[in-house]
Design a protein around this motif. Structure first.
Motif, short mmCIF file in Angstrom:
data_model
loop_
_atom_site.label_atom_id
_atom_site.label_comp_id
_atom_site.label_asym_id
_atom_site.label_seq_id
_atom_site.Cartn_x
_atom_site.Cartn_y
_atom_site.Cartn_z
N ARG A 139 1.02 -16.37 4.40
CA ARG A 139 2.74 -16.20 3.10
C ARG A 139 2.70 -18.56 2.80
O ARG A 139 3.07 -18.53 4.09
N LEU A 140 3.38 -18.74 2.10
CA LEU A 140 3.18 -19.83 1.79
C LEU A 140 4.50 -20.25 1.97
O LEU A 140 5.61 -19.71 1.47
N GLU A 141 5.11 -21.45 2.70
CA GLU A 141 6.46 -22.08 2.64
C GLU A 141 6.94 -22.62 1.75
O GLU A 141 7.58 -23.53 1.14
N LEU A 142 7.91 -21.69 1.08
CA LEU A 142 8.52 -21.64 -0.65
C LEU A 142 9.98 -22.11 -0.17
O LEU A 142 10.41 -21.74 1.01
N GLU A 143 10.58 -22.85 -0.98
CA GLU A 143 11.83 -23.81 -0.24
C GLU A 143 12.33 -22.62 -1.25
O GLU A 143 12.53 -21.61 -1.95
N ALA A 144 13.42 -21.70 -0.37
CA ALA A 144 14.38 -21.23 -0.23
C ALA A 144 14.95 -20.91 -2.45
O ALA A 144 15.35 -22.16 -2.21
N PRO A 145 14.99 -20.48 -2.35
CA PRO A 145 16.02 -20.24 -4.11
C PRO A 145 17.45 -20.44 -3.53
O PRO A 145 17.81 -20.70 -3.15
N LEU A 146 17.78 -21.48 -4.73
CA LEU A 146 19.77 -21.78 -4.61
C LEU A 146 20.18 -20.53 -4.40
O LEU A 146 20.41 -19.84 -5.24
N CYS A 147 20.92 -20.57 -3.29
CA CYS A 147 21.76 -19.28 -3.38
C CYS A 147 23.30 -20.29 -3.84
O CYS A 147 24.33 -20.87 -2.30
N GLU A 148 23.92 -20.27 -4.96
CA GLU A 148 25.42 -20.89 -5.35
C GLU A 148 25.88 -19.57 -5.84
O GLU A 148 26.14 -18.85 -6.59
N GLN A 149 27.37 -20.22 -5.23
CA GLN A 149 28.71 -19.45 -5.98
C GLN A 149 29.36 -20.29 -7.04
O GLN A 149 29.74 -21.51 -6.59
N SER A 150 30.05 -19.73 -7.69
CA SER A 150 30.83 -20.35 -8.96
C SER A 150 31.98 -19.79 -8.70
O SER A 150 32.01 -18.88 -7.94
N ILE A 151 33.16 -20.47 -9.02
CA ILE A 151 34.65 -20.56 -8.33
C ILE A 151 35.41 -20.21 -9.39
O ILE A 151 35.38 -21.12 -10.20
N ARG A 152 35.88 -19.27 -9.84
CA ARG A 152 36.94 -18.91 -11.04
C ARG A 152 37.98 -17.78 -10.43
O ARG A 152 38.37 -17.51 -9.11
N GLY A 153 38.90 -17.35 -11.00
CA GLY A 153 40.55 -17.14 -11.14
C GLY A 153 41.31 -16.39 -11.98
O GLY A 153 41.47 -17.51 -13.17
N TYR A 154 42.05 -16.16 -11.62
CA TYR A 154 43.21 -16.48 -12.13
C TYR A 154 45.34 -17.13 -11.53
O TYR A 154 44.90 -16.23 -9.98
N VAL A 155 46.14 -17.16 -12.05
CA VAL A 155 47.24 -16.55 -11.34
C VAL A 155 48.03 -16.30 -11.62
O VAL A 155 48.78 -16.31 -12.94
N SER A 156 49.40 -15.37 -11.05
CA SER A 156 50.51 -14.23 -11.48
C SER A 156 51.71 -14.60 -11.00
O SER A 156 51.50 -14.86 -10.10
N ASN A 157 52.49 -13.96 -11.34
CA ASN A 157 53.86 -14.11 -10.79
C ASN A 157 53.64 -13.00 -10.12
O ASN A 157 54.16 -12.09 -10.84
N THR A 158 54.35 -13.33 -8.91
CA THR A 158 53.58 -12.59 -8.01
C THR A 158 54.86 -10.44 -8.33
O THR A 158 54.79 -9.85 -7.91
N ILE A 159 56.37 -11.92 -8.88
CA ILE A 159 57.60 -10.55 -8.56
C ILE A 159 57.27 -10.07 -10.49
O ILE A 159 57.20 -8.92 -10.52
N THR A 160 56.85 -10.62 -11.39
CA THR A 160 56.63 -9.99 -12.53
C THR A 160 55.39 -9.64 -12.97
O THR A 160 55.43 -8.78 -13.89
N GLY A 161 54.55 -9.98 -12.65
CA GLY A 161 53.15 -9.95 -12.55
C GLY A 161 52.18 -10.74 -14.01
O GLY A 161 51.52 -10.61 -14.38
N GLU A 162 52.90 -11.69 -14.61
CA GLU A 162 52.99 -12.10 -15.29
C GLU A 162 51.55 -13.48 -15.23
O GLU A 162 52.03 -14.04 -14.02
#
Length: 673
Positions: A447-470
């Motif tokens: 079994r060859l010693e391969l470089e581990a495949p990159l495990c990456e995460q992009s970050i996204r999301g959203y922001v809303s008003n806690t009271i109104t939900g807008e």
């Protein structure tokens, strides 16, 4: 793998043809003598084809059943090239009438001969026929993984066909001390005249081989154990950690092959203990059948966990998800066994199915377990054809999603029986690929010693008003590393959504901070997911005070209506009560700067309304200043008259008093804080 796979777990299919000429073939098929059965089915089909060419037509239902049986004879014997011939004829001529199962088998045969594009097309048809309710259609058509993805896996193994392979089946390797035990149908035993009719090969027995210095080749020494080997099949074994106990697979045998009501001889698991004979020589004795065997289903392919506490095995017992599944039992000592009230079997717990992450509607077989991973063969997960070898990493006692180990370890045909010394990255695997010496061959691998495949995460999301939900636009979003370093900033769009360009490693701690004028700063620590993809971070924000609101992206101070007397601009007492709220808020936030806008309804002339609103705006400003607010904190005070109506009530439009009132308003817009 034209014998072993079907030998070790396949169902018989009971279809009775009315024609007496096929009865012999049916009997052979039901006894799983597929090689002889296939020859008879082909003979009958060729006879019918000649008859049809003479304009003497045969009943279609009989012909269809023969095509199915001919294809199945080869499919169950893993001869995909010949299975394809008969399935192709079946699908071509009777496509609309065949069951979805035959669409699946046809696709699998196409995979087995390397026609991946066509296989993919027919798997889509299988998914359509089963309305995506069959696990196999989901697995083989998932958007996240395609056959092309499997083909693109970077080669991680170097294989070598070992010396002990013969023209017969050689498979099922297992480490034993510094040697290798394996199963073979080599014609070298005292029972060499006993031929297994499935594939016209001798019955399987277990042999002991000596590993060379670099563990890349094996030399035959002798039979592994005369007390374990019988006149019938013995194969696939596993040892306890101290190698004083062995578990192995054998035909249901008690002096003769025992069959169930359908004529099927099932497999069973047995154990044996290392003892000494009368000459004090080591011998495997005290051979026992394991208590969860049955006359009605098969149990085999043992794999003992490194700590000796668990026994994995393969079975088609009740509770199986597919054709054959991997199960596990606890190995209990006598005292523990008595303490467990729900234990049905002496020395073992009740069998547990490993679940849908590992098992599919197809066949899962040949498990091998280490401290780090479960390895097994399957034709239910997405693969290159036939059985492929998969690795499921162990994380916190749970199995991760299985990963195909790719070519050259896997091929278009059957690849199975994988074992590995993870410390040395060396091991063995079995295959019936065409480049081998015989039927099933054992291959050593590095079994060859391969470089581990990159495990990456992009970050996204959203922001809303806690009271109104807008959703909140124009929020400054900052991404910070675990140690507090700012990595990137961005702002939310009109829909309140954001995405960072920076990608983070999987399973990494980070922090997101949301900041906008008029709102409390929101901070959220997060851990990225443990697989490639994206981590979604949603945040809720609240304004600094209940009087502060956001309307169409503009921050305002919302107070009650400021009333003025008709044609007047002085501040009434009821108006001063509302304006004092603004004074108090500006006192609490000494950096707050506002601008004042006054509006009228459309009644009266445009010029009159413009001048009146401007006087009222400036009168409002003067009142706030008179209460101690610095004049510099009011950027402007302007009247707009009826130029910015918020409804339909313009000149000439009849409106109610309430509708006109909506346009008579003062607005206090926050410029900065």
């Amino acid at each position: 793998m034209k014998n072993t796979i079907t030998l070790l777990f396949l169902f018989t299919i009971s279809i009775s043809f009315a024609q007496s000429s096929t009865r012999k073939a049916d009997k052979l098929f039901d006894r799983m003598w597929y090689k002889e059965a296939s020859a008879l089915y082909e003979f009958e089909l060729n006879k019918i084809d000649r008859r049809n060419n003479s304009s003497i037509k045969t009943n279609d239902s009989t012909y269809v059943k023969l095509l199915k049986r001919a294809g199945d004879s080869y499919f169950f014997n893993t001869d995909m090239e010949k299975a394809y011939v008969w399935y192709d004829k079946l699908i071509s001529e009777y496509y609309t009438d065949v069951d979805a199962e035959y669409i699946f088998r046809y696709a699998h045969a196409l995979e087995g001969i390397g026609k991946y594009r066509e296989a993919k097309r027919w798997m889509k048809e299988f998914a359509k026929r089963t309305e995506n309710n069959d696990d196999r259609s989901v697995l083989l058509n998932q958007k996240t993984l395609t056959i092309e993805d499997v083909l693109d896996i970077e080669p991680g193994f170097v294989l070598k066909n070992i010396s002990v392979n013969t023209k017969y089946s050689d498979f099922g390797p297992m480490y034993y001390k510094d040697q290798l035990v394996y199963s073979s149908a080599v014609d070298s035993s005292n029972y060499h005249t006993r031929i297994y009719h499935w594939n016209e090969q001798p019955f399987l027995n277990m042999y002991l081989g000596k590993l060379n210095a670099i563990e890349s080749d094996v030399r035959l020494i002798e039979e592994f154990s005369k007390s374990i080997n019988t006149r019938y099949h013995e194969a696939t074994l596993s040892f306890s950690p101290d190698e004083t106990k062995v578990y192995f697979t054998r035909n249901n045998y008690d002096g003769k092959l025992e069959r169930d009501g359908k004529g099927t001889n099932h497999l069973k698991l047995y154990s044996a203990e290392l003892q000494k004979d009368k000459d004090s020589l080591p011998i495997w004795g005290n051979i026992k059948e394991l208590p969860f065997n049955s006359e009605n289903y098969s149990v085999g392919h043992p794999a003992v966990s490194p700590d000796g506490k668990l026994l994995y095995f393969v079975s088609d017992m009740p509770g199986a998800i597919g054709a054959t599944d991997i199960f596990v039992v606890d190995i209990l000592d006598e005292n523990i066994n008595k303490a467990i009230k729900d234990s049905t079997y002496t020395g073992y717990s009740k069998p547990r199915n490993l679940g849908e992450k590992i098992n599919t509607a197809g066949r899962e077989m040949f498990p091998f377990i280490t401290d780090n991973a479960l390895y097994f063969a399957s034709d239910g997960h997405l693969g290159l054809g036939g059985l492929d070898v998969y690795e499921s990493k162990i994380q916190e006692t749970q199995f991760n999603k299985p990963v195909n180990l790719g070519a050259p370890l896997n091929s278009e045909l059957d690849d199975f029986g994988f074992i590995v010394n993870e410390a040395k990255n060396k091991g063995f695997v079995c295959s019936n690929r065409l480049s081998g010496k015989g039927d099933d061959d054992i291959y050593s691998f590095v079994r060859l010693e391969l470089e581990a495949p990159l495990c990456e995460q992009s970050i996204r999301g959203y922001v809303s008003n806690t009271i109104t939900g807008e959703r909140i636009a124009d929020v400054k979003m900052s991404l910070y590393s675990e140690n507090g370093t700012e990595l990137e900033t961005t702002t939310t769009n009109l829909a309140g959504a954001y995405q960072f360009d920076t990608v983070l490693d999987c399973n990494t701690k980070f922090k997101v901070i949301a900041d906008k004028t008029g709102y409390d700063v929101k901070e959220k620590p997060v851990l990225t997911l443990n697989e490639k993809g994206e981590t979604i971070v949603a945040l809720g924000m609240e304004t600094l005070d209940r009087l502060i609101v956001e309307e169409r992206g503009v921050l305002k101070i919302k107070i009650g209506i400021i009333y003025f007397d008709l044609d007047k601009s002085f501040i009434r007492s009821d108006a001063s009560i509302e304006l004092n709220k603004i004074v108090l808020l500006m006192t609490q936030y000494p950096k707050m700067v506002i601008k004042i806008e006054s509006h009228t309804d459309a009644r009266n002339s445009d010029d009159y309304n413009l001048k009146l609103s401007d006087r009222r705006a400036k009168s409002t400003r003067d009142y706030i200043i008179s209460q101690g607010i610095n004049a510099g904190r009011i950027e402007s005070a302007i009247g707009f008259g009826e130029s910015q109506l918020i409804n339909k009530c313009k000149n000439g439009v009849k409106c109610s008093e309430a509708e006109h009132q909506l346009n008579r308003r003062s607005e206090f817009i926050i410029v900065k804080m």
